[in-house]
Scaffold this active site. Structure first.
Site, mmCIF file in Angstrom:
data_model
loop_
_atom_site.group_PDB
_atom_site.id
_atom_site.type_symbol
_atom_site.label_atom_id
_atom_site.label_comp_id
_atom_site.label_asym_id
_atom_site.label_seq_id
_atom_site.Cartn_x
_atom_site.Cartn_y
_atom_site.Cartn_z
ATOM 1 N N MET A 30 35.168 38.533 -20.583
ATOM 2 C CA MET A 30 36.605 38.788 -20.483
ATOM 3 C C MET A 30 37.280 38.539 -21.827
ATOM 4 O O MET A 30 38.503 38.354 -21.898
ATOM 5 C CB MET A 30 37.217 37.916 -19.383
ATOM 6 C CG MET A 30 36.611 38.242 -18.002
ATOM 7 S SD MET A 30 37.707 37.924 -16.627
ATOM 8 C CE MET A 30 37.979 36.186 -16.790
ATOM 9 N N LEU A 33 36.315 35.325 -27.169
ATOM 10 C CA LEU A 33 34.904 34.928 -27.212
ATOM 11 C C LEU A 33 34.675 33.645 -27.998
ATOM 12 O O LEU A 33 35.383 33.354 -28.957
ATOM 13 C CB LEU A 33 34.093 36.073 -27.816
ATOM 14 C CG LEU A 33 34.255 37.415 -27.082
ATOM 15 C CD1 LEU A 33 33.511 38.516 -27.830
ATOM 16 C CD2 LEU A 33 33.765 37.325 -25.647
ATOM 17 N N HIS A 37 29.582 32.827 -25.416
ATOM 18 C CA HIS A 37 29.382 34.280 -25.331
ATOM 19 C C HIS A 37 28.382 34.739 -26.390
ATOM 20 O O HIS A 37 27.527 35.582 -26.127
ATOM 21 C CB HIS A 37 30.704 35.019 -25.561
ATOM 22 C CG HIS A 37 31.740 34.743 -24.536
ATOM 23 N ND1 HIS A 37 32.872 34.008 -24.810
ATOM 24 C CD2 HIS A 37 31.840 35.100 -23.243
ATOM 25 C CE1 HIS A 37 33.628 33.935 -23.727
ATOM 26 N NE2 HIS A 37 33.019 34.584 -22.758
ATOM 27 N N LYS A 184 31.805 24.937 -23.399
ATOM 28 C CA LYS A 184 32.682 25.943 -24.021
ATOM 29 C C LYS A 184 33.252 26.853 -22.941
ATOM 30 O O LYS A 184 32.533 27.287 -22.035
ATOM 31 C CB LYS A 184 31.893 26.795 -25.010
ATOM 32 C CG LYS A 184 31.336 25.992 -26.149
ATOM 33 C CD LYS A 184 31.718 26.582 -27.482
ATOM 34 C CE LYS A 184 31.089 25.761 -28.583
ATOM 35 N NZ LYS A 184 31.910 25.707 -29.774
HETATM 36 O O1 PAF Z 1 32.323 35.373 -16.532
HETATM 37 C C1 PAF Z 1 33.213 36.203 -16.835
HETATM 38 O O2 PAF Z 1 33.781 36.196 -17.939
HETATM 39 C C2 PAF Z 1 33.615 37.268 -15.826
HETATM 40 O O3 PAF Z 1 33.579 36.745 -14.530
HETATM 41 C C3 PAF Z 1 32.770 38.555 -15.921
HETATM 42 C C4 PAF Z 1 31.320 38.280 -15.616
HETATM 43 C C5 PAF Z 1 32.916 39.156 -17.303
HETATM 44 C C6 PAF Z 1 33.280 39.589 -14.908
HETATM 45 O O4 PAF Z 1 34.595 39.951 -15.148
#
Ligand code: PAF
Length: 287
Positions: A30, A33, A37, A184
């Protein structure tokens, strides 16, 4: 690195790669980052020919009183990080590209979605499974990567993939922590200095849980009580749950065994934070 902002642009790139016989890794995010991530992108780049990352704040997984509007966003910074991690393609659609006005088809994983975070966020996992299904249909990846901080999300997606025969390998990546141990999360940015300090209590409670397990404790109630006592030392911590569950079904267990999950959700001020550990996995070290 290319950016696709709609289905057509995304499908065109994917088609080329498929024709060349390249393997594809997908890292759904989402945005906003952080190194957590980045570890997903690194795992994908290490095992797949091409890596796609999605940056999409998915409205269907937010409840009416949740932080959809205020969720932090910084697409330019995200692109810099994604490029540096060797991501080949970013999918960054608008909500209206993903959800038509009359959208009405959802994927709902029963049982696993009802415990833990599902109790206070009843539509959350339905939204996650729906958007992941859409991403899987669009990208057709060989592997999809998730962080283990969202352990229930990982279990729910694994079950969906198994139950609905998606042809993809689901890969869970270790929790990445700040040097002082806080897991994080993009939501850590909501914390002011005092709250940030108070938030460390989650990690302290997780460490205590691991110590108890390492000392041989297997009784879930005893584990929970110890961890709750630790959380109670922090006056700013408002505990939503500490639970010991089966790592696959997300149902409570009386005796902690290999593969089981100890998970917690705690509010610090208005910020809801989660953390967990799994029996038999040594991915707890901070820094
Ligand atoms: O973990 C996340 O950031 C969200 O739940 C995802 C997996 C990107 C789905 O929108």
């Amino acid at each position: 690195m290319k950016v696709a902002v709609n289905e057509q642009q995304l499908r065109a790139e994917i088609k080329k790669w498929k024709e060349e016989g390249l393997t594809i890794g997908l890292c759904p995010t989402m945005g906003f980052l952080h190194e957590g991530h980045a570890s997903l992108m690194a795992a994908s780049a290490a095992s797949c020919d091409r890596t796609v990352a999605s940056v999409f704040v998915n409205p269907t997984q937010f409840g009416p009183n949740e932080d959809l509007e205020s969720y932090p966003r910084d697409f330019e910074a995200d692109c810099r990080l994604l490029e540096s991690k060797g991501v080949d393609l970013v999918f960054h659609p608008e909500p209206s590209d993903m959800y038509e006005d009359d959208f009405c088809t959802y994927v709902d994983v029963d049982v696993l979605s009802k415990t833990l975070c599902g109790e206070s966020r009843p539509i959350h996992f339905r939204g996650v499974c729906t958007v992941i299904t859409k991403f899987l249909n669009l990208v057709k990846p060989d592997r999809i990567f998730f962080g283990k901080k969202d352990a229930q999300q990982l279990a729910v997606v694994r079950r969906m993939v198994r139950d609905l025969n998606f042809d993809v390998e689901v890969v869970g990546c270790p929790i990445v922590r700040e040097p002082d141990g806080l897991a994080k999360s993009s939501r850590n940015t909501y914390l002011n200095d005092k709250e940030r300090q108070a938030a460390l209590i989650l990690y302290k409670s997780i460490c205590l849980g691991i110590e108890l397990v390492e000392a041989g404790e297997r009784n879930s109630e005893v584990l929970k009580a110890g961890m709750l006592d630790k959380l109670a030392e922090e006056p700013m911590a408002d505990v939503e749950y500490v639970e010991v569950v089966d790592g696959s079904s997300m149902q409570p267990v009386e005796t902690f065994k290999e593969g089981d999950l100890v998970a917690m959700a705690v509010r610090i001020g208005t910020t809801r934070l989660i953390d967990n550990f799994t029996a038999g996995e040594n991915d707890i070290k901070a820094g």
